[in-house]
Design a protein around this motif. Structure first.
Motif, PDB file in Angstrom:
ATOM      1  N   SER A 175       0.918  -1.018   0.122  1.00  0.00           N
ATOM      2  CA  SER A 175      -0.027  -0.014   0.097  1.00  0.00           C
ATOM      3  C   SER A 175       0.881   1.383  -0.183  1.00  0.00           C
ATOM      4  O   SER A 175       1.739   1.287   0.977  1.00  0.00           O
ATOM      5  CB  SER A 175      -0.904  -0.124   1.252  1.00  0.00           C
ATOM      6  OG  SER A 175      -1.589   0.934   1.126  1.00  0.00           O
ATOM      7  N   GLU A 180       0.898   5.247  -0.562  1.00  0.00           N
ATOM      8  CA  GLU A 180      -0.258   6.742  -0.622  1.00  0.00           C
ATOM      9  C   GLU A 180       0.673   7.710  -0.721  1.00  0.00           C
ATOM     10  O   GLU A 180       1.817   8.108  -0.272  1.00  0.00           O
ATOM     11  CB  GLU A 180      -0.795   6.803   0.681  1.00  0.00           C
ATOM     12  CG  GLU A 180      -1.771   7.792   0.581  1.00  0.00           C
ATOM     13  CD  GLU A 180      -2.653   8.140   1.806  1.00  0.00           C
ATOM     14  OE1 GLU A 180      -2.449   8.887   2.679  1.00  0.00           O
ATOM     15  OE2 GLU A 180      -3.831   7.075   1.904  1.00  0.00           O
ATOM     16  N   ARG A 237      -4.011   6.406  -3.701  1.00  0.00           N
ATOM     17  CA  ARG A 237      -3.648   5.186  -2.953  1.00  0.00           C
ATOM     18  C   ARG A 237      -3.363   4.376  -3.985  1.00  0.00           C
ATOM     19  O   ARG A 237      -4.395   3.848  -4.965  1.00  0.00           O
ATOM     20  CB  ARG A 237      -4.586   4.542  -2.113  1.00  0.00           C
ATOM     21  CG  ARG A 237      -4.981   5.697  -0.819  1.00  0.00           C
ATOM     22  CD  ARG A 237      -5.535   4.819   0.360  1.00  0.00           C
ATOM     23  NE  ARG A 237      -4.563   4.053   0.872  1.00  0.00           N
ATOM     24  CZ  ARG A 237      -5.015   2.929   1.851  1.00  0.00           C
ATOM     25  NH1 ARG A 237      -6.383   2.850   2.125  1.00  0.00           N
ATOM     26  NH2 ARG A 237      -4.118   2.076   2.048  1.00  0.00           N
ATOM     27  N   ARG A 286      -4.782  -1.760  -7.625  1.00  0.00           N
ATOM     28  CA  ARG A 286      -5.619  -0.806  -7.544  1.00  0.00           C
ATOM     29  C   ARG A 286      -5.027   0.683  -7.438  1.00  0.00           C
ATOM     30  O   ARG A 286      -4.281   1.120  -6.478  1.00  0.00           O
ATOM     31  CB  ARG A 286      -6.684  -0.924  -6.528  1.00  0.00           C
ATOM     32  CG  ARG A 286      -7.350  -2.227  -6.395  1.00  0.00           C
ATOM     33  CD  ARG A 286      -8.057  -2.591  -5.220  1.00  0.00           C
ATOM     34  NE  ARG A 286      -8.624  -3.980  -5.383  1.00  0.00           N
ATOM     35  CZ  ARG A 286      -9.686  -4.360  -5.954  1.00  0.00           C
ATOM     36  NH1 ARG A 286     -10.392  -3.473  -6.679  1.00  0.00           N
ATOM     37  NH2 ARG A 286      -9.855  -5.718  -5.935  1.00  0.00           N
ATOM     38  N   ARG A 309      -6.330   4.257  -6.596  1.00  0.00           N
ATOM     39  CA  ARG A 309      -7.635   5.330  -6.154  1.00  0.00           C
ATOM     40  C   ARG A 309      -7.391   6.534  -6.207  1.00  0.00           C
ATOM     41  O   ARG A 309      -6.389   7.051  -5.459  1.00  0.00           O
ATOM     42  CB  ARG A 309      -8.103   4.757  -4.854  1.00  0.00           C
ATOM     43  CG  ARG A 309      -9.327   5.336  -4.161  1.00  0.00           C
ATOM     44  CD  ARG A 309      -9.821   4.588  -2.970  1.00  0.00           C
ATOM     45  NE  ARG A 309      -9.921   3.110  -3.146  1.00  0.00           N
ATOM     46  CZ  ARG A 309      -9.778   2.404  -2.333  1.00  0.00           C
ATOM     47  NH1 ARG A 309      -9.650   2.506  -1.063  1.00  0.00           N
ATOM     48  NH2 ARG A 309     -10.196   0.813  -2.641  1.00  0.00           N
ATOM     49  N   THR A 310      -7.921   7.250  -7.062  1.00  0.00           N
ATOM     50  CA  THR A 310      -7.445   8.692  -7.302  1.00  0.00           C
ATOM     51  C   THR A 310      -8.291   9.775  -6.492  1.00  0.00           C
ATOM     52  O   THR A 310      -7.966  10.859  -6.308  1.00  0.00           O
ATOM     53  CB  THR A 310      -7.493   9.129  -8.808  1.00  0.00           C
ATOM     54  OG1 THR A 310      -8.711   8.805  -9.387  1.00  0.00           O
ATOM     55  CG2 THR A 310      -6.560   8.553  -9.601  1.00  0.00           C
ATOM     56  N   GLU A 350     -11.497   4.569  -8.752  1.00  0.00           N
ATOM     57  CA  GLU A 350     -10.785   3.643  -8.465  1.00  0.00           C
ATOM     58  C   GLU A 350     -10.406   2.845  -9.998  1.00  0.00           C
ATOM     59  O   GLU A 350     -11.311   2.556 -10.515  1.00  0.00           O
ATOM     60  CB  GLU A 350     -11.108   2.601  -7.331  1.00  0.00           C
ATOM     61  CG  GLU A 350      -9.863   1.498  -7.339  1.00  0.00           C
ATOM     62  CD  GLU A 350     -10.300   0.606  -6.290  1.00  0.00           C
ATOM     63  OE1 GLU A 350      -9.667   0.628  -5.056  1.00  0.00           O
ATOM     64  OE2 GLU A 350     -11.126  -0.235  -6.313  1.00  0.00           O
ATOM     65  N   HIS A 351      -9.042   2.911 -10.300  1.00  0.00           N
ATOM     66  CA  HIS A 351      -8.728   2.023 -11.671  1.00  0.00           C
ATOM     67  C   HIS A 351      -8.113   0.910 -11.201  1.00  0.00           C
ATOM     68  O   HIS A 351      -7.089   0.674 -10.268  1.00  0.00           O
ATOM     69  CB  HIS A 351      -7.787   3.164 -12.368  1.00  0.00           C
ATOM     70  CG  HIS A 351      -8.310   4.419 -12.674  1.00  0.00           C
ATOM     71  ND1 HIS A 351      -9.130   4.834 -13.793  1.00  0.00           N
ATOM     72  CD2 HIS A 351      -8.389   5.623 -11.835  1.00  0.00           C
ATOM     73  CE1 HIS A 351      -9.570   5.902 -13.824  1.00  0.00           C
ATOM     74  NE2 HIS A 351      -9.072   6.681 -12.606  1.00  0.00           N
ATOM     75  N   VAL A 352      -8.489  -0.222 -11.919  1.00  0.00           N
ATOM     76  CA  VAL A 352      -8.120  -1.524 -11.459  1.00  0.00           C
ATOM     77  C   VAL A 352      -7.431  -2.217 -12.662  1.00  0.00           C
ATOM     78  O   VAL A 352      -7.956  -2.018 -13.702  1.00  0.00           O
ATOM     79  CB  VAL A 352      -9.277  -2.517 -10.948  1.00  0.00           C
ATOM     80  CG1 VAL A 352      -8.726  -3.747 -10.402  1.00  0.00           C
ATOM     81  CG2 VAL A 352     -10.053  -1.798 -10.020  1.00  0.00           C
TER      82      VAL A 352
END
Length: 458
Positions: free
Chosen positions: A91, A93, A148, A164, A166-167, A172-174
């Motif tokens: 993860s 950020e 993230r 993933r 997450r803007t 979220e773009h996967v």
């Protein structure tokens, strides 16, 4: 923001400084609405919740590329360390907004012939028409959420991991990785992080909204329109009709907007101080109807309401869910409004701007221009003395006092068969030059004098 207009209608060349409130004044047929609609179309291409975007070209300047290099250099080492041999779930950020503290990326949106033809539904257009809108990231992002980037172990046989990006809290773009070796590749991380930055940069904070000159009729007839309507009118007009229709459908199905909407009080102010009643969609035995209620005992279908109510009905609905960061275009704010109502509407627009809404509006009204001068002058008064002034304004609020640095005003002037666009806000005196209106007033006064003189010669 800077807007460059080239060969649009009668305008050969114009450069406009677009501020939080931008006002277009001038004679009929001088392409004010075309320029306002062009701004709407360009900004519409940024907003993710709108219908399919118009054909707009996107560009980024050199400052953007240097910013991107800083992001890559800063993040590649961090990402590589996170992608160690034993990592199964990562993860990361990153708050990209910090990279704009020293240099700001400038975006350029370009609209050419296909853009203009589709936006204005023109059968043909000048072959070299061009519109260029330049703006820094800070000008259209009022809130920047950290991005993230999450890598999860996958249970799918053909997939090693799920990436993933997450803007924003709701976007979220996967993507799926076929090899976890990519997680140890610094070059791959550079590409991933630069892509995340592009996604983050593309997220605009608000929405676009337009009040076209046709709004009074559409308030009454939007639910009667056929699908072909959107193909024969300008896109801003079609979008406004769709906005009314979507609100009506939501009301019919019992949907309500949920969330924080900090401008709802201005909608209530519009109802209580300008239209003198409540506007909305209501349910009865015949179904859902667009109505206006001047009192608790009276409810009128919108077509039976006054022309002012119908002209402002859409604005009232918009204010229910408006948020800072939105971009609003209003064609002829003063439509069907008595002078006192025009002053109140001018103050309401100033309050919208002070709350973070960008507004571009056209006007033919000397009352609006004069009152903008009043609001800018009031903003220059010492804060401890401003309360003395508020009782003399229509909405009785110092929130309507508008700093001149938030305002731009342009006169669209016919000259030798063309139109010249002139900046008419004097930055030294912080006033709008309203001679475009005073000339007509002087001519009327002189004409009356000639009539009296002719009378005396009888």
């Amino acid at each position: 923001m800077k807007l460059l207009v080239r060969k649009l209608g009668l305008i050969e060349h114009a450069e406009l400084d677009i501020r939080p409130l931008t006002v277009f004044i001038g004679e009929n047929g001088t392409n004010k609405t075309w320029v306002a609609y062009s701004l709407y179309g360009l900004m519409r291409s940024l907003m993710r919740d709108n219908p399919p975007s118009l054909p707009v070209e996107h560009a980024l300047d050199d400052a953007h590329h240097s910013t991107l290099e800083r992001i890559r250099a800063d993040n590649a080492a961090i990402a590589s360390s996170l992608a160690g041999e034993g990592s199964r779930n990562l993860s990361l950020e990153r708050d990209f907004s910090k990279y704009f503290s020293e240099s700001s990326a400038t975006r350029v949106l370009v609209g050419k012939v296909p853009f203009v033809r589709q936006l204005l539904r023109l059968p043909k257009s000048l072959p070299d028409v061009e519109l260029r809108l330049e703006f820094a990231s800070s000008e259209y992002r009022t809130k920047t959420d950290p991005v993230r980037i999450i890598v999860e172990a996958s249970s799918r046989s053909a997939v090693s991991a799920v990436l993933r990006v997450r803007t924003s809290p709701d976007v979220e773009h996967v993507s799926f990785l076929d090899s976890r070796d990519k997680l140890r590749d610094a070059a791959w991380w550079e590409t991933t992080l630069s892509s995340a930055f592009e996604l983050w940069l593309s997220q605009a904070p608000g929405n676009v909204f337009v009040l076209p000159a046709e709004r009074k009729t559409l308030a009454s007839a939007h639910d009667l329109l056929r699908d072909e309507f959107g193909k024969v009118v300008t896109i801003p007009v079609a979008d406004y009709a769709e906005f009314l229709g979507s609100r009506g459908r939501a009301a019919a199905y019992g949907f309500e907007a949920v969330g924080e909407f900090p401008l709802q009080d201005l909608g209530k102010l519009l109802e209580s101080q300008v239209v003198k009643g409540t506007i909305g969609f209501t349910e009865d035995e015949e179904g859902t109807g667009f109505t206006f209620s001047p009192s608790d005992q009276v409810e009128l279908p919108i077509h039976a309401a006054s022309s002012l109510v119908r002209a402002l009905a859409g604005l009232n609905l918009y204010l229910e869910t408006a948020k800072p960061g939105d971009f609003v275009v209003i064609d002829e704010l003063e439509m069907n409004a008595h002078p006192e109502a025009q002053l109140a509407l001018t103050e309401l627009v100033a309050m919208l701007v002070n709350r973070g809404i960008r507004v571009v509006m056209t006007t033919h009204s000397p009352y609006i221009v004069d009152h903008l001068n009043n609001l800018m002058a009031a903003a220059r008064v010492a804060p401890e003395r401003q309360d003395e002034l508020t009782p003399h304004f229509q909405l009785k609020s110092r929130e309507a006092f508008l700093p001149a640095d938030k305002v731009a005003a342009f006169h669209f002037a016919p000259v030798s068969g063309k139109v010249e666009v002139r900046d008419v806000l004097n930055r030294e005196t912080e006033t709008i030059d309203w001679r475009t209106f005073s000339r007509v007033t002087d001519e009327l006064s002189n004409l009356y004098g000639r009539i009296l003189e002719a009378k005396e010669r009888e």
